[in-house]
Design an enzyme around this catalytic site. Structure first.
Site, PDB file in Angstrom:
ATOM      1  N   ASP A  76     -10.989 -53.017  -0.890  1.00 23.95           N
ATOM      2  CA  ASP A  76     -10.350 -54.364  -1.398  1.00 23.95           C
ATOM      3  C   ASP A  76     -11.365 -54.711  -2.290  1.00 23.95           C
ATOM      4  OD1 ASP A  76      -8.296 -56.093  -1.462  1.00 23.95           O
ATOM      5  OD2 ASP A  76      -9.683 -57.545  -0.765  1.00 23.95           O
ATOM      6  N   GLU A 134     -10.407 -50.474  -5.331  1.00 22.88           N
ATOM      7  CA  GLU A 134      -9.605 -51.618  -6.170  1.00 22.88           C
ATOM      8  C   GLU A 134     -10.617 -52.024  -7.079  1.00 22.88           C
ATOM      9  OE1 GLU A 134      -6.997 -55.713  -6.070  1.00 22.88           O
ATOM     10  OE2 GLU A 134      -8.775 -55.336  -4.631  1.00 22.88           O
TER      11      GLU A 134
END
Ligand code: NOJ
Length: 575
Positions: free
Chosen positions: A205, A247
């Site tokens: 993330d 990401e």
């Protein structure tokens, strides 16, 4: 084509499926999807052709950010099941040839995490330095909050200890301080823990925020990429073939840095020529990154019915290291961000696909799923997925895309696309036997409700979207040149048509996609072919022979698509 390489570097030709356990299938009837429910649907995912499941956060959480606010990095949210249930699901998936990766969300914790509760209890707390504290937010530092609708600053004042803490996302998600070696050790321990349960890596993330490569700040890591390299090395030591799928929503040239140490030697070179550069070796950081730029330009192309923006984004992709890969996608669990388009371009996409303000969020994205954006036109929806699976890279599906689920605009913000999976036309779409008011996420109503869109009906309908996606996953897996190959645009005269080609050694595929409503005849030349070759249609029956100099002309329907395998005499691939 070295087919055996595809087993080693499995991620380069994977079919990834992202799901949230909470909204997938509720097996114990309490209204919340759970791990035993997931285990029951592994066979469905196998049938679909999925080879890697990405599990969104399943950790204990106050659930203010859909589980991305975590209170225990080593736990399983008791609402979803136990560690035992997780291991059973992972093992069942493994048995069906499906790997599992999990979300690694270590840029921040929940403010209810014991570390943060300790950190804010006083300046002498042993966890104080696990987060970033300042007396005054630095004025020259442009740290914008990621969610501008909810936060006006990335710094929050803590009254008790009279300092501000950093939070790039919501104020209840304080950022961890990775300059603290104890925090770095803990992150490695977290990774090691889940790896020991049999997973194959992580979707990481918010990587640029974790590394603090966006906006210098006091005490930032001297070389953030060194840290990312160390995580990759750690992963390599603990598993031979685990991956980090990052990401990183940045322009392509900046993304390149996150693959590691240099410019690499071009995609699809099959393990040769590992270039050196920077202070590391090419390919020693993230294994994969989502291609946000291609995704955003795909929508611009769809809005304009002009393949140009997508072709440009793909052509301008930087070379990446041979073992690395782009993850391609049409939709994820967040807003469909259009932040990398110009203001005018973004407005074009808004006008075409989300003109109502309630369809837009953060001034940069849409909270819609694809089929409603395309007015449910099955030709167009199929064309987009045909395109997704034929693009260079590894396709990632968000649950429900395979059946054409829509969104629920009654839900606030990103929750609109996080509705319950639609299994049947029965109660709650077959997601749960609980009462509707007890569901963790509502079921879509209206034209895209389970009455009209559900797995059970589509499984038994050979012409369904589900069966079309299954065809695409099968063909994608049978064409490893899509994951490994050299990409080129095939010249032809129609601006609404994307004609592209991927070639890996003796394997080559031409894709034709018509973004416009009218049928077209597409002339093109494949200079390395002649009339001894054949173009074999992989999505329908039919074979065409090019002319003596490789010239061909193919019909493509309005919103049509064709996958043409280039075959030569003596070619032994199965058709
Ligand atoms: C990125 C995730 O994709 C998003 O859903 C989440 O809100 C933020 N990170 C914060 O964790």
């Amino acid at each position: 084509m070295r087919i055996t390489d595809t087993a080693d570097l499995w991620w380069k030709t994977a079919v990834v499926y992202c799901l949230d356990v909470e909204t997938f299938l509720d097996w114990n009837g309490d209204g919340v999807g759970d791990l035993p429910g997931l285990a029951q649907r592994i066979d469905y995912l196998e049938e679909l052709g999925v080879t890697c499941i990405w599990l969104m956060p399943f950790y204990p959480t106050p659930d203010r950010d859909d589980g991305y606010d975590i209170t225990d990095f080593y736990g399983v949210d008791p609402r979803l099941g136990t560690h035992g249930d997780l291991v059973e699901a992972i093992r069942t998936a493994r048995d069906r040839g499906i790997r599992v990766i999990v979300d690694l969300v270590v840029n921040h914790t929940s403010d209810q995490h014991p570390w943060f509760i300790s950190a804010r209890s006083g300046k002498n707390s042993p966890h104080r330095d696990w987060y970033t504290w300042v007396d005054q937010p630095p004025k020259d530092l442009k740290l914008e909050p990621v969610f501008p609708d909810a936060e006006t600053s990335a710094w929050e004042y803590d009254r008790k200890t009279k300092q501000y803490y950093l939070h790039r996302f919501y104020k209840y998600q304080p950022d961890l301080n990775v300059t603290n070696p104890q925090v770095r050790d803990e992150i490695a321990k977290v990774m090691g823990f889940w790896l020991s349960l049999g997973i194959s890596g992580f979707r990481v993330d918010a990587v640029p925020f974790l590394l603090e490569t966006i906006g210098e700040r006091p005490g930032a890591l001297p070389d953030p990429h060194e840290y990312l390299r160390s995580l990759r090395q750690f992963l390599g030591r603990r598993t031979g073939d685990g991956i980090l799928l990052g990401e990183v929503n940045l322009p392509h040239d900046q993304q390149q840095l996150f693959f590691g140490g240099g410019s690499g030697s071009g995609s699809g070179s099959g393990g040769k020529g590992r270039g050196k550069g920077g202070s590391g070796t090419a390919g020693d950081e993230l294994t994969m990154q989502f291609d946000f730029i291609a995704m955003q330009n795909l929508y611009l192309s769809l809005a304009r019915q002009d393949a140009g923006p997508l072709a440009k984004a793909l052509t301008e992709r930087p070379d990446i290291p041979p073992d690395a890969q782009w993850a391609t996608f049409v939709r994820n669990h967040d807003e469909l961000t259009l932040d990398k388009l110009s203001d005018e371009e973004r407005q074009e996409v808004f006008a075409a696909f989300g003109p109502d303000p309630k369809m837009q969020v953060y001034g940069r994205g849409l909270v819609r799923r694809l089929p409603p954006m395309l007015d449910g036109d099955p030709r167009r929806v199929r064309m987009v997925y045909s395109l997704l699976f034929s693009l260079p890279g590894t396709p990632v599906l968000f649950y429900g895309e395979e059946i054409g689920m829509g969104e629920n605009l009654e839900q606030t913000s990103r929750s609109a696309v996080r509705t319950a999976m639609q299994w049947t036309d029965g109660k709650n779409g077959g997601f749960s036997t609980a009462e509707p008011e007890d569901l963790a996420a509502p079921v879509v109503t209206g034209g895209f409700s389970p009455d009209h869109v559900n797995v059970a009906a589509q499984r038994n309908d050979p012409d369904s979207l589900l069966n079309f996606i299954r065809l695409l996953t099968t063909r994608y897996r049978a064409c490893p040149e899509l994951g490994w190959g050299r990409f080129e645009i095939v010249q032809q005269p129609h601006s609404q048509v994307l004609a592209h080609r991927l070639t890996w050694d003796d394997a080559s595929l031409v894709g034709l996609h018509n973004l416009g409503p009218d049928a077209v005849s597409v002339p093109f030349t494949l200079a390395d072919t002649d009339s001894d070759c054949e173009l074999v249609d992989l999505l329908q029956t039919g074979t065409t022979r090019p002319g003596k100099k490789g010239e061909a002309e193919m019909q493509v329907d309005g919103y049509g698509y064709r996958w043409l395998r280039v075959t030569r005499p003596g070619d032994r691939r199965l058709r």
